[in-house]
Design a protein around this motif. Structure first.
Motif: not given
Length: 157
Positions: A35-36, A39-40, A42-43, A48, A56-57, A60, A99, A102
């Motif tokens: 999930l993390i 998220t990276r 997607v970022s 995001i 966002a990181h 999760p 996070g 990113t």
């Protein structure tokens, strides 16, 4: 077949509990890490906003850490509890570290990024060195709250 002595059965159940806790910790770590990393990705793709990349990181990571803390109450044996604790704090550390990394990658990927986007990396170094602190605090808080609720349901200490 002769039955096993009582102390041998307790030892076997403790080993089973430790294995179960280790399996839960491993699955939690794998799912949360995926999930993390998602998220990276997607970022970096852009949906995001830069201001929300870190949060966002952490979301999760917080969920994985809290889940490990909650499962600690039913863990069998101290190895199982230790495995869940280390896993929960490590998940949160990874979320904080990725996070921050990113955030700077997104900032540097902007058109005409300011010179501050290419800082000396002090934030990234700090997240590596003390990124475990938020995980330890969250893990401890969730574990203490869950234990307190469990005690309250039983009718006191």
């Amino acid at each position: 077949m002769t039955p096993l002595p009582e102390d041998t059965r307790m030892c076997a159940s403790s080993v089973d509990g430790n294995r179960r806790s280790a399996g839960i910790a491993m699955m939690c770590a794998l799912v949360t890490t995926m999930l993390i990393i998602a998220t990276r990705e997607v970022s970096l793709a852009g949906p995001i906003g830069r201001a929300f990349v870190g949060w966002a990181h952490v979301l999760p990571g917080s969920m994985g850490c809290a889940y490990c803390a909650l499962r600690t109450l039913s863990a069998g044996g101290w190895w199982g509890r230790l495995t869940l604790a280390v896993t929960g704090v490590s998940i949160m550390w990874f979320a904080v570290f990725l996070g921050v990394a990113t955030y700077f990658d997104v900032w540097q990927g902007m058109p005409d990024p300011p010179p501050e986007a290419y800082a000396d990396g002090a934030q990234l170094t700090a997240s590596v060195l003390i990124g475990w602190v938020p995980g330890a605090l969250l893990y401890g808080f969730v574990l203490a709250a869950a234990w307190g609720l469990k005690q309250a349901r039983r009718g006191g200490a």
